[in-house]
Design an enzyme around this catalytic site. Structure first.
Site, PDB file in Angstrom:
ATOM      1  N   LYS A   1       1.087   4.332  -2.813  1.00  0.00           N
ATOM      2  CA  LYS A   1       0.863   5.741  -2.492  1.00  0.00           C
ATOM      3  C   LYS A   1       2.088   6.599  -2.799  1.00  0.00           C
ATOM      4  CE  LYS A   1      -3.380   5.632  -1.372  1.00  0.00           C
ATOM      5  NZ  LYS A   1      -4.362   6.366  -2.217  1.00  0.00           N
TER       6      LYS A   1
ATOM      7  N   TYR B   1       0.841  -1.203   0.000  1.00  0.00           N
ATOM      8  CA  TYR B   1       0.000   0.000   0.000  1.00  0.00           C
ATOM      9  C   TYR B   1       0.876   1.252   0.000  1.00  0.00           C
ATOM     10  CZ  TYR B   1      -3.678   3.268   1.411  1.00  0.00           C
ATOM     11  OH  TYR B   1      -4.568   4.323   1.466  1.00  0.00           O
TER      12      TYR B   1
END
Length: 389
Positions: free
Chosen positions: A142, A138
């Protein structure tokens, strides 16, 4: 400054932050808003996203849509976390550029920072050492998103801003035990343990009908319900939480995050972040008539000798304050009125031990938070109870 009649697309407008941003924009008089549910528009589908931009032609975009979850979900769905988020970001940012969007706001997360980053974490500590393993995919997605914004600005002279919020909580939070973040998961666990002890099975049924756990709803037998809840550490008057309770965390009320996001969207440009004296059309391949040459930018690749290296242009958004997970559990116990036992299972992972961010850049841009954690926990539990009514 975006005019009140400009069309703003809020991607993820039903989510925790997206819904709060939508309401904040409305309160400020921005009524030409566009939103699509996941069923209406799959942001991982490139052709569908292109068709949406062809039809709607938004003037500004808020990219608040993401594939998210807590430490358990991050561990179980590693491929999904990197692929889904990368697809969403690539599709929305590339189509925003292709359709001449004036302003784009990308929402990331402070999990982008290294596991052992100096505290509080400044924007400049990005990519200085390894990430926390449990949310690496994740975080990488990002980081890619904020680098997309930064790189489009440097190559094409766009005005895409990336904000990195700390742990968020608030109205429309995700209370599903399989993939929720720490605060709503903890709050629901404590609430259900209290209901079991109080023998309020009607309220347990309402809770499970609203948010089933592994397919188990309120019509299941008490034995089945107790069995599935026990898998998540929920017992009669007892809750077992993952880790030691020692990690420190910072939390930001989602409506504060929305206010900060809209403040940045309306009042902060890329030039404000890197220093306006450094950022002009001359550096970004402007033609003699002032139009930006999108194919021959002097900033191609981000290498602009006269400016030096430009990086870490994102903005941390948080409170600059922290508390331990154990202290958080005590605030939740008090808000719920729970008189049972909260235990911590030290055999389970803690995740990063500390994640406090430096918010001096945000403060210098004219915004500070309003809701303190003690009040926020009470407000969240009140919202949760109302959601079951």
């Amino acid at each position: 400054m975006l005019s009140k009649d400009c069309k703003i697309y809020v991607a993820g407008h039903h989510g925790l932050v997206g819904s709060a941003i939508w309401n904040n924009l409305k309160a400020r008089g921005y009524n030409n808003l566009v939103g699509r549910s996941h069923k209406e528009l799959d942001l991982t589908d490139q052709l569908a996203v292109r068709k949406f931009f062809d039809e709607e032609r938004p003037d500004a975009v808020v990219l608040a849509a993401a594939f998210v979850g807590g430490i358990m979900a991050n561990s179980l769905y590693r491929a999904d976390f990197i692929m889904m988020n990368m697809k969403i970001q690539c599709n929305v940012i590339s189509e925003a550029y292709a359709h001449g969007v004036q302003k784009l706001l990308f929402l990331g997360s402070t999990c982008i920072y290294p596991k052992n980053a100096p505290q509080p974490m400044k924007e400049d500590c990005l990519l200085t050492s390894p990430l926390e393993y449990t949310n690496e995919e994740y975080a990488i997605a990002k980081i890619a998103g904020l680098k997309m914004c930064e790189s489009y600005n440097l190559q094409y002279g766009t005005n895409y801003i990336a904000v990195m919020p700390t742990n968020l909580y608030g109205p429309n939070d995700n209370f599903h035990l399989e993939n929720s973040h720490v605060m709503p998961a903890m709050m629901r666990k404590v609430y259900l343990a209290k209901l079991i002890h109080d023998n309020e099975w009607d309220k347990i049924a309402i809770d499970l009908d609203k948010r089933p756990v592994e397919g188990v709803n309120g019509s299941a037998t008490q034995e089945k319900i107790l069995s599935v809840l026990a898998k998540y550490g929920i017992y009669n008057n007892k809750v077992v939480l993952w880790g030691t309770g020692k990690p420190l965390r910072e939390f930001l009320w989602s409506e504060d995050m929305a206010d900060a996001s809209v403040h940045v969207l309306l009042n902060v440009d890329f030039s404000d972040i890197i220093g306006i004296e450094k950022y002009s059309s001359v550096h970004f391949g402007a033609s003699t008539d002032g139009a930006v040459d999108r194919n021959h930018s002097a900033g191609r690749g981000g290498a602009i000798p006269s400016l030096g290296e430009i990086r870490n242009c994102h903005i941390n958004v948080g409170t600059g304050k922290e508390l331990t997970i154990r202290e958080l559990s005590e605030l939740i116990v008090k808000a719920v009125g729970f008189e049972g036992v909260v235990e911590f299972d030290a055999s389970k992972p803690d995740g990063t031990m500390r994640k406090l961010i430096d918010v001096s850049k945000l403060h210098s841009l004219g915004w500070t938070h309003k809701v303190e954690i003690e009040d926020g926990v009470k407000k969240l539990f009140e919202w949760y109870r109302q959601s079951l009514a």
